[in-house]
Each structure stands twice: as C-alpha cells, then as structure tokens.
Design a protein around this motif. Structure first.
Motif, PDB file in Angstrom:
ATOM      1  N   PRO A 160     -27.708  17.058 -21.544  1.00  0.00           N
ATOM      2  CA  PRO A 160     -27.845  15.875 -20.686  1.00  0.00           C
ATOM      3  C   PRO A 160     -26.854  15.908 -19.531  1.00  0.00           C
ATOM      4  CG  PRO A 160     -26.698  15.299 -22.713  1.00  0.00           C
ATOM      5  CD  PRO A 160     -27.119  16.730 -22.853  1.00  0.00           C
ATOM      6  N   GLU A 161     -27.187  15.214 -18.457  1.00  0.00           N
ATOM      7  CA  GLU A 161     -26.258  15.089 -17.332  1.00  0.00           C
ATOM      8  C   GLU A 161     -25.038  14.291 -17.771  1.00  0.00           C
ATOM      9  OE1 GLU A 161     -26.070  13.153 -12.804  1.00  0.00           O
ATOM     10  OE2 GLU A 161     -27.865  12.924 -14.052  1.00  0.00           O
ATOM     11  N   LEU A 162     -23.867  14.752 -17.381  1.00  0.00           N
ATOM     12  CA  LEU A 162     -22.639  14.029 -17.709  1.00  0.00           C
ATOM     13  C   LEU A 162     -22.537  12.741 -16.895  1.00  0.00           C
ATOM     14  CD1 LEU A 162     -19.824  16.754 -17.864  1.00  0.00           C
ATOM     15  CD2 LEU A 162     -20.697  15.384 -19.771  1.00  0.00           C
ATOM     16  N   PRO A 163     -21.906  11.713 -17.455  1.00  0.00           N
ATOM     17  CA  PRO A 163     -21.612  10.524 -16.645  1.00  0.00           C
ATOM     18  C   PRO A 163     -20.731  10.900 -15.456  1.00  0.00           C
ATOM     19  CG  PRO A 163     -21.221  10.088 -18.977  1.00  0.00           C
ATOM     20  CD  PRO A 163     -21.443  11.562 -18.845  1.00  0.00           C
ATOM     21  N   ARG A 164     -20.860  10.140 -14.368  1.00  0.00           N
ATOM     22  CA  ARG A 164     -20.134  10.441 -13.141  1.00  0.00           C
ATOM     23  C   ARG A 164     -18.633  10.578 -13.378  1.00  0.00           C
ATOM     24  NH1 ARG A 164     -20.799   5.733  -9.765  1.00  0.00           N
ATOM     25  NH2 ARG A 164     -18.745   5.092 -10.461  1.00  0.00           N
ATOM     26  N   GLU A 165     -18.076   9.726 -14.245  1.00  0.00           N
ATOM     27  CA  GLU A 165     -16.622   9.734 -14.444  1.00  0.00           C
ATOM     28  C   GLU A 165     -16.138  10.955 -15.227  1.00  0.00           C
ATOM     29  OE1 GLU A 165     -18.528   7.099 -17.609  1.00  0.00           O
ATOM     30  OE2 GLU A 165     -18.677   7.413 -15.438  1.00  0.00           O
ATOM     31  N   GLN A 166     -17.067  11.763 -15.810  1.00  0.00           N
ATOM     32  CA  GLN A 166     -16.655  12.957 -16.553  1.00  0.00           C
ATOM     33  C   GLN A 166     -16.901  14.250 -15.780  1.00  0.00           C
ATOM     34  OE1 GLN A 166     -18.117  13.109 -20.604  1.00  0.00           O
ATOM     35  NE2 GLN A 166     -18.024  10.890 -20.818  1.00  0.00           N
ATOM     36  N   GLN A 197     -14.829   4.598  -6.972  1.00  0.00           N
ATOM     37  CA  GLN A 197     -15.452   4.196  -5.710  1.00  0.00           C
ATOM     38  C   GLN A 197     -14.796   4.950  -4.560  1.00  0.00           C
ATOM     39  OE1 GLN A 197     -18.084   1.944  -4.883  1.00  0.00           O
ATOM     40  NE2 GLN A 197     -17.750   2.982  -2.933  1.00  0.00           N
ATOM     41  N   PRO A 198     -15.541   5.805  -3.834  1.00  0.00           N
ATOM     42  CA  PRO A 198     -14.939   6.508  -2.698  1.00  0.00           C
ATOM     43  C   PRO A 198     -14.429   5.518  -1.651  1.00  0.00           C
ATOM     44  CG  PRO A 198     -17.061   7.459  -3.277  1.00  0.00           C
ATOM     45  CD  PRO A 198     -16.940   6.186  -4.055  1.00  0.00           C
ATOM     46  N   ALA A 199     -13.338   5.890  -1.001  1.00  0.00           N
ATOM     47  CA  ALA A 199     -12.746   5.006   0.012  1.00  0.00           C
ATOM     48  C   ALA A 199     -12.534   5.737   1.333  1.00  0.00           C
ATOM     49  CB  ALA A 199     -11.418   4.459  -0.498  1.00  0.00           C
ATOM     50  N   PHE A 200     -13.286   6.816   1.542  1.00  0.00           N
ATOM     51  CA  PHE A 200     -13.113   7.583   2.782  1.00  0.00           C
ATOM     52  C   PHE A 200     -13.473   6.754   4.009  1.00  0.00           C
ATOM     53  CE2 PHE A 200     -14.313  10.719  -0.538  1.00  0.00           C
ATOM     54  CZ  PHE A 200     -13.104  11.382  -0.620  1.00  0.00           C
ATOM     55  N   ASP A 201     -14.462   5.858   3.864  1.00  0.00           N
ATOM     56  CA  ASP A 201     -14.865   5.059   5.022  1.00  0.00           C
ATOM     57  C   ASP A 201     -13.817   4.020   5.402  1.00  0.00           C
ATOM     58  OD1 ASP A 201     -15.391   3.722   2.632  1.00  0.00           O
ATOM     59  OD2 ASP A 201     -17.029   2.555   3.491  1.00  0.00           O
ATOM     60  N   ALA A 202     -12.874   3.713   4.491  1.00  0.00           N
ATOM     61  CA  ALA A 202     -11.831   2.731   4.785  1.00  0.00           C
ATOM     62  C   ALA A 202     -10.547   3.369   5.312  1.00  0.00           C
ATOM     63  CB  ALA A 202     -11.512   1.919   3.530  1.00  0.00           C
ATOM     64  N   THR A 260     -34.918   9.062 -10.655  1.00  0.00           N
ATOM     65  CA  THR A 260     -36.056   8.429 -11.316  1.00  0.00           C
ATOM     66  C   THR A 260     -36.087   6.922 -11.094  1.00  0.00           C
ATOM     67  OG1 THR A 260     -34.879   8.057 -13.413  1.00  0.00           O
ATOM     68  CG2 THR A 260     -35.990  10.187 -13.116  1.00  0.00           C
ATOM     69  N   ARG A 261     -34.993   6.338 -10.572  1.00  0.00           N
ATOM     70  CA  ARG A 261     -34.921   4.883 -10.427  1.00  0.00           C
ATOM     71  C   ARG A 261     -34.832   4.444  -8.974  1.00  0.00           C
ATOM     72  NH1 ARG A 261     -30.774   3.198 -15.373  1.00  0.00           N
ATOM     73  NH2 ARG A 261     -32.150   3.847 -17.063  1.00  0.00           N
ATOM     74  N   LEU A 262     -35.035   5.366  -8.066  1.00  0.00           N
ATOM     75  CA  LEU A 262     -35.003   5.004  -6.663  1.00  0.00           C
ATOM     76  C   LEU A 262     -36.090   3.980  -6.362  1.00  0.00           C
ATOM     77  CD1 LEU A 262     -34.447   8.309  -4.648  1.00  0.00           C
ATOM     78  CD2 LEU A 262     -32.978   6.300  -4.711  1.00  0.00           C
ATOM     79  N   GLY A 263     -35.714   2.908  -5.699  1.00  0.00           N
ATOM     80  CA  GLY A 263     -36.686   1.900  -5.329  1.00  0.00           C
ATOM     81  C   GLY A 263     -36.891   0.809  -6.352  1.00  0.00           C
ATOM     82  N   GLU A 264     -36.251   0.939  -7.521  1.00  0.00           N
ATOM     83  CA  GLU A 264     -36.384  -0.133  -8.516  1.00  0.00           C
ATOM     84  C   GLU A 264     -35.689  -1.388  -8.017  1.00  0.00           C
ATOM     85  OE1 GLU A 264     -35.089   0.779 -12.417  1.00  0.00           O
ATOM     86  OE2 GLU A 264     -36.708   2.209 -12.813  1.00  0.00           O
ATOM     87  N   GLU A 265     -36.307  -2.511  -8.268  1.00  0.00           N
ATOM     88  CA  GLU A 265     -35.761  -3.780  -7.820  1.00  0.00           C
ATOM     89  C   GLU A 265     -34.426  -4.056  -8.495  1.00  0.00           C
ATOM     90  OE1 GLU A 265     -37.196  -8.434  -7.340  1.00  0.00           O
ATOM     91  OE2 GLU A 265     -38.522  -6.939  -8.238  1.00  0.00           O
ATOM     92  N   GLY A 266     -33.455  -4.492  -7.684  1.00  0.00           N
ATOM     93  CA  GLY A 266     -32.153  -4.864  -8.212  1.00  0.00           C
ATOM     94  C   GLY A 266     -31.241  -3.704  -8.502  1.00  0.00           C
ATOM     95  N   ARG A 267     -31.640  -2.466  -8.170  1.00  0.00           N
ATOM     96  CA  ARG A 267     -30.790  -1.310  -8.442  1.00  0.00           C
ATOM     97  C   ARG A 267     -30.286  -0.730  -7.126  1.00  0.00           C
ATOM     98  NH1 ARG A 267     -29.751   1.304 -12.955  1.00  0.00           N
ATOM     99  NH2 ARG A 267     -31.358   0.124 -14.041  1.00  0.00           N
ATOM    100  N   SER A 268     -28.987  -0.879  -6.894  1.00  0.00           N
ATOM    101  CA  SER A 268     -28.388  -0.410  -5.648  1.00  0.00           C
ATOM    102  C   SER A 268     -26.957   0.010  -5.909  1.00  0.00           C
ATOM    103  CB  SER A 268     -28.429  -1.522  -4.597  1.00  0.00           C
ATOM    104  OG  SER A 268     -27.790  -1.113  -3.412  1.00  0.00           O
ATOM    105  N   SER A 269     -26.514   1.043  -5.222  1.00  0.00           N
ATOM    106  CA  SER A 269     -25.142   1.509  -5.371  1.00  0.00           C
ATOM    107  C   SER A 269     -24.707   2.139  -4.055  1.00  0.00           C
ATOM    108  CB  SER A 269     -25.045   2.533  -6.509  1.00  0.00           C
ATOM    109  OG  SER A 269     -23.704   2.811  -6.824  1.00  0.00           O
ATOM    110  N   ALA A 270     -23.537   1.724  -3.550  1.00  0.00           N
ATOM    111  CA  ALA A 270     -23.101   2.146  -2.222  1.00  0.00           C
ATOM    112  C   ALA A 270     -21.910   3.079  -2.303  1.00  0.00           C
ATOM    113  CB  ALA A 270     -22.749   0.935  -1.372  1.00  0.00           C
ATOM    114  N   ARG A 271     -22.070   4.297  -1.785  1.00  0.00           N
ATOM    115  CA  ARG A 271     -20.945   5.212  -1.699  1.00  0.00           C
ATOM    116  C   ARG A 271     -19.924   4.699  -0.686  1.00  0.00           C
ATOM    117  NH1 ARG A 271     -23.436   9.558  -1.251  1.00  0.00           N
ATOM    118  NH2 ARG A 271     -22.645  10.790  -2.995  1.00  0.00           N
TER     119      ARG A 271
END
Length: 592
Positions: free
Chosen positions: A108-114, A153-158, A347-358
């Motif tokens: 399986p794909e590892l969680p982002r934090e691992q 959470q990346p902070a390069f834009d700040a 697989t979840r692109l476009g699902e209602e209520g699912r959003s995450s901002a880099r």
C-alpha cells in the motif's frame, strides 16, 4: 474457488502491468535484489502496487514457478522489514498459477507523513524510488526533499522574497485587493490601514532582519513582474502540428510557441486567451439542435490552468520548472511540478467537500484577487474546480479529462473529440435503450474508445457522486451483458463486452446476440422448474445476466417464483400462462 491472485493475474494478462500497478519478476534464482527498489517505489507512489514473483515478464506473463516458494516468501517479508526504511508490511500471498507456485505482495501507499520509503543501504537521497509507467525511477535529491517537506503543511509560499520591496507589487491590483477585503468584511478590515491588511494577510512578511518584504505568495498574486526574481515561475505554451510532437514533413516544428509571464491572475487570463487563439470551433448536436462550441470548453480550460498555477510546487528545487501547456491535434496537456497534496488522491478528485491546498497562503490571497477585467475572483477554494472542469466538458459532449499524479508532478490531459458523435450515437441505439440511464451511455461510449473504467473513473466521467449508485449502474451494464467485469469489490474493472463491441456491425448480424428471454422460456418449458444457477448453466449466461432477465420477466408476468424467497438459492422459477402463449414474438434478440 477464484482467489485474489487469480483475479490479479487475469487482470495483468488482460490489461498489462502498467494498468494494474504490477511489477513482475521471474525470480527463478531466488529473491532478486532489485525487488527492494520496486517495494520502495510502490510505497511512495499513488495507490501503491503489487510485486509478483514467479511469472515471466514477457507478454502473456507465463508462470515459470519458484524453486523454493516458502523460503522466498520468508525472504521477501524479511526484506520488507529489515532492508527498507520505514519497514513495510505488505500483504503477501502464496498461490498457484497454471500449476506453478507464484508469490504476490501488495504494497500500500505510505501515509504522507511517513514518506519517503528508501533502501537503507543506498541511503535516503540515493535509495528512494517511485513508479513511472511500469518501471522504478530513482528520485532526485530535490524530489526527496520535497517529499520530506510535504510531511507537514508546506510554507514555501509564505517565505519573504528578500530582494523585493513593496514597490514590486502592482499598486492598482493592491488597491483593488484591499478595497475588496474592506467591503467583504468591514468588521475586520473596514478601519485598518492598507499596510496592516497586507501584513495580516501575509502579502508582506518579515525577513531575517525584521524588514517587511513581499512574500512569494504576495508577489505571485499581486506582483508586477514576479519573473524578475523567479524567471521560471511562468507558463509556456506550445502548439504542435502532429500528435507525436515531431515536426511535419515540411519541417514545421511549432504552430505557436509562447512564454507567458506576470502575476498568476494575468498569466491565467493570457494562457486562456492563447489557447483560444489556437483553437477552432466544432458543431455539437444536442436537444437544442446544432450549435458551435470551442474545441475545449473555456470553463474547463480556466479551471485546469488556475489549478496548475495555484497548486504547483513552490519549493526551491522546483522553482526552475514552468507550468507547461501543450496542444496537439488530438489532445491538450497541462503539466505542473508537484503531485497531489494532502488527503486528495487520484481516485477522489472532484468529490464534494474534498480539498487540500499545498500553497495555503497563495490560495487564500487569490480568493480575493479578481481576474483582470472581470468581477470574479481567481479562486473559490471550495474544492469545486475539478467538478466544474468535468461538468463543462460533459456539457460540451466531450469525454472526461485524464489525470496523472506522479508524486513530483501532476498533469491534466483533455482529449480533443466529441464523446457522443454521430457514429457513437448510432452504436448506442443499436444496443437497445430501454432502462439505460444517460450516465451509463457515457460510460459505454468511453469503453467503446478503449477506456477501462472502475467505480471512481465512472463517477468522474458521468457526474454520479455516490459510489453505491455507480456500483449499481455498472452492475446493471454487466447484467445486460454490455460490459465485462474483471476483479471484484474495490478492484473491479469494466470493459466493453464482445456483444456490445460488435453491435451494429455486419459481424453482429452474422452472430446475433442471444435472446435470453426466449432461452429462459424454452429452458423452463423443457424442465418445468429451475433455480437461477441452473437456468444460468442451461442458457450459458452469467449469474448477474440471468438475475437481470429473471427480474424483468417476473415483472412482465412471464415467470413466477415457485418456492423460497426471491434471493434464496433454493428459489425455483416456472412459467406463467402468459409466457406459454404461442403468439409471443421471439424472432429477434431481446436487447431491453
């Protein structure tokens, strides 16, 4: 009994290794050292993947067997625990294929934090891999650092742009931005100085010396010319004359080649105008009659362009890579550095209520920065951009976009063709339309073009938002024998059946589709009563197809359940007097 391994090998042989996320190794001499790289690659890649030992990797994937399968299974589990960081715990199964021992390990794909998972002996920088097509690719040092940075959470834009000052921001755009904030929320901003508003919204941030400087987000959203400091944070557009991108026989390499600069609002507007300048219009036939539309709907283009600019990776190692837009005769491709971020996956692109901002600061600013010459803002930040893109393509009678998440990059590909053209509509009509929904027609048209669908792709293409409804509609197509299913549950894939593929052709007239209604009546007339499984065996149909016809015929009063519950295996069916009427016409295949 069909096992998970049987299903996997069937899919591998039907669709190929890349389509099903599999790495195949013969392993005749034992566990190959390169297995470590595949394990690392799958754990770092979207959706993970499966390592199969004991098959030849040539077309056909012939089973070659394993010398000592039990030992190999133990060695593989040990490799996952002791030679990779962090240790992996894949699902490992030992089974038989064509009489030979085969091992399959689902990683399986590892969680982002691992992430990242790397080969310990090679070290993190040299030993981190991802899956690209059907090969393992070593990540560069910058890509590894990007994965590490995205554990939080990346902070390069700040970050402050230390060479820039307030004068590098567009005075007019800043004034519009401040006025919009004051009007939208007078309680917070109504009496504040513009400088305070810019600092509190992180358009201006302190540098190491304590001086206020434009942040990278502030410069990209409101700057006069951000490329003064970051020359490659721009957009390139190339229009190729051929589908391969090669020059024409006469030597023409590009039909258009443009570098687009400025702030994100201006780049987005200019990129859209550039694409439209290179587009032609086509006719769309709908219930409203014939109307002219753009090759690609402007709304879909706008959403794709803005997403690529706002969600791109802004880390130091990616600031040398532009957002790239490539137009070919058969497709449009938009590519940006940085894969999907956070809880959103392919697989979840476009699902209602699912959003995450880099780039959270940048996205927040662009919610209140308007598009040049318009009243609307650049971004909504409601997770609706992908849905809007798909919906606009659907309204234009086009197929859905294809998304590719490559961990360190992301791309959108829009095919340049009408999904429901005259030929496809005629083919659909030949299938029989009774009871088939519009969303199912869209799926059938996609499968006719060679697409392999699963539940998520079906929802993305058709606009069906509920996975349970999508499952029901796909199973209905399987029951109608228009679609073949490979795999089960979450791993089910759907392709066009031979019946459907041949519909409307001379071959179909030579080999007409079986009249299942007539076959069932004849079977019951001969045997008296039969169970569902017995009927399926007699007429040579699947259980799902048989159940579909039994349900229809019971509703039409042609059969009756003679004992047990309808869903019981013991339920037996018999004919009613209506079905025994000799004048019932059965000369043509029943396609309802």
């Amino acid at each position: 009994m069909t096992t998970w391994l049987d299903i996997l090998v069937a899919e591998l042989r039907k669709f190929g290794a890349e389509a099903v996320g599999v790495e195949v190794k013969a392993s005749a001499g034992g566990l190959p050292s390169s297995a470590k790289e595949s394990l690392s690659a799958f754990s770092n890649s979207p959706g993970g993947g499966t390592l199969v030992l004991g098959l030849d990797d040539s077309p056909g994937y012939r089973a070659v067997g394993l010398r000592d399968a039990r030992k190999l299974q133990t060695d593989l589990a040990s490799m996952c625990r002791s030679e990779l960081v962090p240790p992996l715990r894949p699902q490992i199964v030992l089974g038989e294929v064509d009489g030979c021992a085969v091992i399959a390990a689902y990683v399986p794909e590892l969680p982002r934090e691992q992430k990242p998972c790397y080969v310990e002996k090679q070290g993190m920088v040299r030993g981190t891999y991802i899956r690209v097509a059907d090969t393992d690719r070593r990540l560069t040092a910058e890509e590894v650092h990007q994965l590490i940075a995205e554990r939080g959470q990346p902070a390069f834009d700040a970050e402050p742009v230390v060479e820039a000052s307030l004068g590098h921001l567009d005075e007019v755009e800043v004034a519009h931005y401040v006025a919009r904030l004051r009007q939208a929320n007078p309680r917070l901003w109504g009496n504040e100085e513009a400088s305070v508003i810019l600092r509190m919204n992180r358009v201006l941030v302190r540098d190491a010396s304590g001086e206020y400087r434009p942040s990278l987000a502030g410069l990209l959203a409101l700057g006069r010319y951000p490329q003064e400091f970051f020359p490659q944070l721009n957009v390139t557009f190339v229009h190729y004359p051929t589908v391969t991108g090669e020059a024409t026989p006469s030597g023409v390499r590009f039909l258009d080649n443009v570098s687009i600069n400025g702030s994100i609002p201006h780049m987005a507007a200019e990129a859209l105008a550039t694409i439209q300048r290179n587009m032609s219009r086509r006719s769309l036939i709908s219930g409203e009659g014939r109307r002219d539309v753009w090759e690609y709907p402007p709304e879909a283009l706008r959403e794709a362009i803005v997403n690529s600019l706002v969600h791109r990776d802004l880390s130091a190692g990616s600031r040398g890579t532009q957002v790239q837009i490539e137009m070919y005769p058969d497709r449009l491709r938009i590519h940006n550095p940085g894969g999907l971020f956070g809880s959103v996956d392919i697989t979840r692109l476009g699902e209602e209520g699912r959003s995450s901002a880099r780039n959270a600061v940048l996205l927040r600013l662009l919610e209140d920065v308007t598009v040049p010459g318009e009243d609307r803002t650049v971004c909504e930040n409601r997770g609706s951009g992908i849905r809007a893109m798909i919906a606009s393509l659907r309204r234009a009678g086009m197929g859905p976009p294809r998304f590719k998440d490559k961990v360190t990059s992301f791309e959108v590909v829009m095919p340049n063709h009408a999904l429901l053209d005259d030929g496809t509509v005629a083919w659909i009509n030949s299938l029989g339309r009774e009871g088939i929904r519009d969303s199912q027609f869209i799926a059938l048209a996609l499968m006719r073009r060679g697409e392999v669908l699963d539940n998520a792709k079906y929802r993305a293409a058709t606009g069906v938002t509920d996975s349970r409804v999508a499952y029901f509609e796909l199973q209905d197509l399987v029951a109608r024998e228009l679609v073949d299913q490979t795999g089960s549950r979450g791993g089910a894939r759907y392709t066009l059946s031979n019946f459907a593929r041949l519909a409307g052709t001379s071959e179909a007239r030579r080999r007409p589709r079986p009249n299942r209604r007539r076959q069932i009546i004849e079977a019951l007339h001969l045997h008296g009563t039969l169970s569902k499984s017995q009927i399926a065996e007699v007429i040579g149909a699947s259980d799902k197809a048989t159940e579909h016809w039994l349900s229809r015929m019971k509703k039409d009063g042609e059969i009756q359940a003679s004992e047990g519950k309808r869903t019981s295996r013991n339920t037996r069916y018999s004919l009613t007097d209506k079905a025994m009427q000799p004048e019932l016409p059965f000369s043509a295949p029943d396609t309802s």
